[in-house]
Scaffold this motif. Structure first.
Motif, PDB file in Angstrom:
ATOM      1  N   ARG A 119      12.577   8.739  -9.911  1.00 19.52           N
ATOM      2  CA  ARG A 119      11.304   8.898 -10.630  1.00 19.52           C
ATOM      3  C   ARG A 119      11.185   7.891 -11.756  1.00 19.52           C
ATOM      4  O   ARG A 119      10.153   7.226 -11.914  1.00 19.52           O
ATOM      5  N   GLY A 120      12.242   7.791 -12.552  1.00 15.06           N
ATOM      6  CA  GLY A 120      12.212   6.871 -13.676  1.00 15.06           C
ATOM      7  C   GLY A 120      12.040   5.439 -13.235  1.00 15.06           C
ATOM      8  O   GLY A 120      11.313   4.666 -13.861  1.00 15.06           O
ATOM      9  N   ARG A 121      12.694   5.080 -12.137  1.00 17.42           N
ATOM     10  CA  ARG A 121      12.587   3.709 -11.643  1.00 17.42           C
ATOM     11  C   ARG A 121      11.161   3.403 -11.186  1.00 17.42           C
ATOM     12  O   ARG A 121      10.588   2.380 -11.542  1.00 17.42           O
ATOM     13  N   VAL A 122      10.591   4.295 -10.387  1.00 21.54           N
ATOM     14  CA  VAL A 122       9.242   4.068  -9.865  1.00 21.54           C
ATOM     15  C   VAL A 122       8.213   4.017 -10.987  1.00 21.54           C
ATOM     16  O   VAL A 122       7.358   3.124 -11.033  1.00 21.54           O
ATOM     17  N   LEU A 123       8.273   4.969 -11.916  1.00 23.02           N
ATOM     18  CA  LEU A 123       7.231   5.098 -12.932  1.00 23.02           C
ATOM     19  C   LEU A 123       7.403   4.164 -14.117  1.00 23.02           C
ATOM     20  O   LEU A 123       6.413   3.664 -14.655  1.00 23.02           O
ATOM     21  N   PHE A 124       8.646   3.932 -14.535  1.00 21.89           N
ATOM     22  CA  PHE A 124       8.835   3.244 -15.806  1.00 21.89           C
ATOM     23  C   PHE A 124       9.663   1.958 -15.723  1.00 21.89           C
ATOM     24  O   PHE A 124       9.375   0.999 -16.426  1.00 21.89           O
ATOM     25  N   THR A 125      10.707   1.946 -14.911  1.00 22.30           N
ATOM     26  CA  THR A 125      11.586   0.771 -14.891  1.00 22.30           C
ATOM     27  C   THR A 125      10.998  -0.340 -14.034  1.00 22.30           C
ATOM     28  O   THR A 125      10.641  -1.409 -14.533  1.00 22.30           O
ATOM     29  N   ALA A 126      10.860  -0.078 -12.740  1.00 20.13           N
ATOM     30  CA  ALA A 126      10.268  -1.083 -11.853  1.00 20.13           C
ATOM     31  C   ALA A 126       8.785  -1.243 -12.132  1.00 20.13           C
ATOM     32  O   ALA A 126       8.199  -2.281 -11.824  1.00 20.13           O
ATOM     33  N   GLY A 127       8.183  -0.225 -12.735  1.00 23.31           N
ATOM     34  CA  GLY A 127       6.760  -0.296 -13.049  1.00 23.31           C
ATOM     35  C   GLY A 127       6.417  -1.405 -14.017  1.00 23.31           C
ATOM     36  O   GLY A 127       5.255  -1.801 -14.130  1.00 23.31           O
ATOM     37  N   VAL A 128       7.410  -1.928 -14.725  1.00 23.21           N
ATOM     38  CA  VAL A 128       7.171  -3.012 -15.677  1.00 23.21           C
ATOM     39  C   VAL A 128       7.191  -4.365 -14.982  1.00 23.21           C
ATOM     40  O   VAL A 128       6.421  -5.269 -15.316  1.00 23.21           O
ATOM     41  N   THR A 129       8.078  -4.523 -13.999  1.00 27.66           N
ATOM     42  CA  THR A 129       8.293  -5.839 -13.387  1.00 27.66           C
ATOM     43  C   THR A 129       7.671  -5.992 -12.002  1.00 27.66           C
ATOM     44  O   THR A 129       7.275  -7.092 -11.630  1.00 27.66           O
ATOM     45  N   ASP A 130       7.620  -4.934 -11.237  1.00 28.77           N
ATOM     46  CA  ASP A 130       7.072  -5.047  -9.879  1.00 28.77           C
ATOM     47  C   ASP A 130       5.560  -5.194  -9.940  1.00 28.77           C
ATOM     48  O   ASP A 130       4.877  -4.369 -10.551  1.00 28.77           O
ATOM     49  N   PRO A 131       4.992  -6.233  -9.315  1.00 24.47           N
ATOM     50  CA  PRO A 131       3.548  -6.468  -9.423  1.00 24.47           C
ATOM     51  C   PRO A 131       2.683  -5.339  -8.874  1.00 24.47           C
ATOM     52  O   PRO A 131       1.613  -5.053  -9.413  1.00 24.47           O
ATOM     53  N   VAL A 132       3.135  -4.695  -7.816  1.00 22.93           N
ATOM     54  CA  VAL A 132       2.360  -3.590  -7.241  1.00 22.93           C
ATOM     55  C   VAL A 132       2.331  -2.404  -8.204  1.00 22.93           C
ATOM     56  O   VAL A 132       1.273  -1.830  -8.485  1.00 22.93           O
ATOM     57  N   LEU A 133       3.501  -2.061  -8.734  1.00 21.49           N
ATOM     58  CA  LEU A 133       3.577  -0.913  -9.628  1.00 21.49           C
ATOM     59  C   LEU A 133       2.959  -1.211 -10.988  1.00 21.49           C
ATOM     60  O   LEU A 133       2.419  -0.318 -11.629  1.00 21.49           O
ATOM     61  N   GLU A 188       0.836  -1.199   0.000  1.00 25.09           N
ATOM     62  CA  GLU A 188       0.000   0.000   0.000  1.00 25.09           C
ATOM     63  C   GLU A 188       0.874   1.254   0.000  1.00 25.09           C
ATOM     64  O   GLU A 188       0.563   2.241  -0.683  1.00 25.09           O
ATOM     65  N   LEU A 189       1.967   1.214   0.736  1.00 27.29           N
ATOM     66  CA  LEU A 189       2.898   2.338   0.760  1.00 27.29           C
ATOM     67  C   LEU A 189       3.516   2.550  -0.623  1.00 27.29           C
ATOM     68  O   LEU A 189       3.592   3.680  -1.114  1.00 27.29           O
ATOM     69  N   LEU A 190       3.932   1.466  -1.271  1.00 27.36           N
ATOM     70  CA  LEU A 190       4.542   1.583  -2.589  1.00 27.36           C
ATOM     71  C   LEU A 190       3.543   2.132  -3.607  1.00 27.36           C
ATOM     72  O   LEU A 190       3.901   2.919  -4.480  1.00 27.36           O
ATOM     73  N   GLY A 191       2.290   1.732  -3.468  1.00 29.01           N
ATOM     74  CA  GLY A 191       1.256   2.294  -4.336  1.00 29.01           C
ATOM     75  C   GLY A 191       1.123   3.784  -4.148  1.00 29.01           C
ATOM     76  O   GLY A 191       0.940   4.532  -5.114  1.00 29.01           O
ATOM     77  N   ALA A 192       1.225   4.239  -2.900  1.00 29.90           N
ATOM     78  CA  ALA A 192       1.145   5.679  -2.622  1.00 29.90           C
ATOM     79  C   ALA A 192       2.339   6.415  -3.211  1.00 29.90           C
ATOM     80  O   ALA A 192       2.207   7.548  -3.688  1.00 29.90           O
ATOM     81  N   VAL A 193       3.501   5.774  -3.187  1.00 29.18           N
ATOM     82  CA  VAL A 193       4.696   6.369  -3.795  1.00 29.18           C
ATOM     83  C   VAL A 193       4.473   6.549  -5.294  1.00 29.18           C
ATOM     84  O   VAL A 193       4.760   7.608  -5.852  1.00 29.18           O
ATOM     85  N   TYR A 194       3.939   5.519  -5.930  1.00 30.82           N
ATOM     86  CA  TYR A 194       3.689   5.605  -7.372  1.00 30.82           C
ATOM     87  C   TYR A 194       2.680   6.707  -7.675  1.00 30.82           C
ATOM     88  O   TYR A 194       2.878   7.509  -8.592  1.00 30.82           O
ATOM     89  N   ASP A 195       1.592   6.737  -6.918  1.00 30.15           N
ATOM     90  CA  ASP A 195       0.551   7.744  -7.158  1.00 30.15           C
ATOM     91  C   ASP A 195       1.110   9.159  -7.048  1.00 30.15           C
ATOM     92  O   ASP A 195       0.810  10.032  -7.873  1.00 30.15           O
ATOM     93  N   ALA A 196       1.925   9.397  -6.022  1.00 24.95           N
ATOM     94  CA  ALA A 196       2.495  10.726  -5.815  1.00 24.95           C
ATOM     95  C   ALA A 196       3.461  11.090  -6.940  1.00 24.95           C
ATOM     96  O   ALA A 196       3.468  12.227  -7.427  1.00 24.95           O
ATOM     97  N   THR A 197       4.259  10.111  -7.363  1.00 27.31           N
ATOM     98  CA  THR A 197       5.241  10.367  -8.419  1.00 27.31           C
ATOM     99  C   THR A 197       4.552  10.602  -9.756  1.00 27.31           C
ATOM    100  O   THR A 197       4.948  11.482 -10.537  1.00 27.31           O
ATOM    101  N   ALA A 198       3.506   9.836 -10.032  1.00 29.34           N
ATOM    102  CA  ALA A 198       2.746  10.008 -11.280  1.00 29.34           C
ATOM    103  C   ALA A 198       2.025  11.347 -11.296  1.00 29.34           C
ATOM    104  O   ALA A 198       1.963  12.028 -12.334  1.00 29.34           O
ATOM    105  N   ALA A 199       1.477  11.755 -10.151  1.00 29.99           N
ATOM    106  CA  ALA A 199       0.784  13.045 -10.070  1.00 29.99           C
ATOM    107  C   ALA A 199       1.759  14.194 -10.318  1.00 29.99           C
ATOM    108  O   ALA A 199       1.424  15.173 -11.002  1.00 29.99           O
ATOM    109  N   GLU A 200       2.965  14.071  -9.783  1.00 28.68           N
ATOM    110  CA  GLU A 200       3.983  15.096 -10.005  1.00 28.68           C
ATOM    111  C   GLU A 200       4.342  15.180 -11.486  1.00 28.68           C
ATOM    112  O   GLU A 200       4.460  16.274 -12.048  1.00 28.68           O
TER     113      GLU A 200
END
Length: 201
Positions: free
Chosen positions: A114-128, A65-77
């Protein structure tokens, strides 16, 4: 652990909001580091913030849930940055599109987290990966809104927006990986020539 005096005189709702923001910022730092997935735990985040673990559970059920919040905040920015860049550009479709592409690439690459959260890990990490649709939808909506006035058929505009979104996602991933070099303006120029070629009358 955090000092009790840190929260003295601060209303409960404000204390919780501040602690939640601190946890998100800490997770962004930890997870955003290369190869840091295994370090993201309740203990590591609380240790980073200097919090007792009970402060974690007042805001989040678990690290997913925390990681999801990180993604949401980064995407909003990212959305805010892209919208601002397009607003500042001149009103032509080409200028606004170029500004948007440059903003996405520039913002994502200027801070590796930012790139890791939104695009790099976002491909492989199930939460992201579940959250990735948010960024893709944002890019698709922006592309659709910028549809060329010559495209009077909405289907044509939607197809172009979908193709643009897929291409942009791959473009960002390749740029972040270093496969396209580090000349941002040259990459943007090439992207424009491919994604929105000049039309002849």
């Amino acid at each position: 652990m955090s000092s009790p005096t840190r929260w003295a005189g601060v209303p409960l709702a404000d204390r919780r909001a501040e602690r939640r923001a601190d946890l998100i910022a800490a997770a962004f730092d930890i997870f955003g580091g290369v190869g840091a997935e295994s370090e993201l735990s309740v203990r590591s985040v609380c240790r980073y913030c200097g919090f007792n673990t009970r402060y974690f559970y007042e805001s989040f059920a678990d690290t997913d849930e925390l990681l999801g919040a990180v993604y949401d905040a980064t995407a909003a920015e990212l959305g805010t940055v892209v919208a601002a860049a397009m607003t500042e550009a001149d009103p032509s479709v080409r200028s606004r599109t170029r500004a948007g592409i440059r903003a996405v690439l520039g913002h994502a690459s200027s801070d590796p987290r930012r790139g890791r959260v939104l695009f790099t890990a976002g491909v492989t990490d199930p939460v992201l990966a579940q959250r990735r649709a948010v960024t893709q939808a944002m890019l698709r909506d922006m592309a659709f809104a910028e549809a060329d006035a010559r495209d009077t058929d909405q289907l044509t505009s939607r197809v172009r927006a979908a193709v643009f979104t897929g291409a942009m996602t791959e473009l960002v991933q390749q740029f972040l990986a270093g496969s396209l070099g580090d000349d941002l303006d040259r990459v943007v120029d090439e992207a424009m020539a491919t994604l929105l070629p000049a039309r002849t009358p």
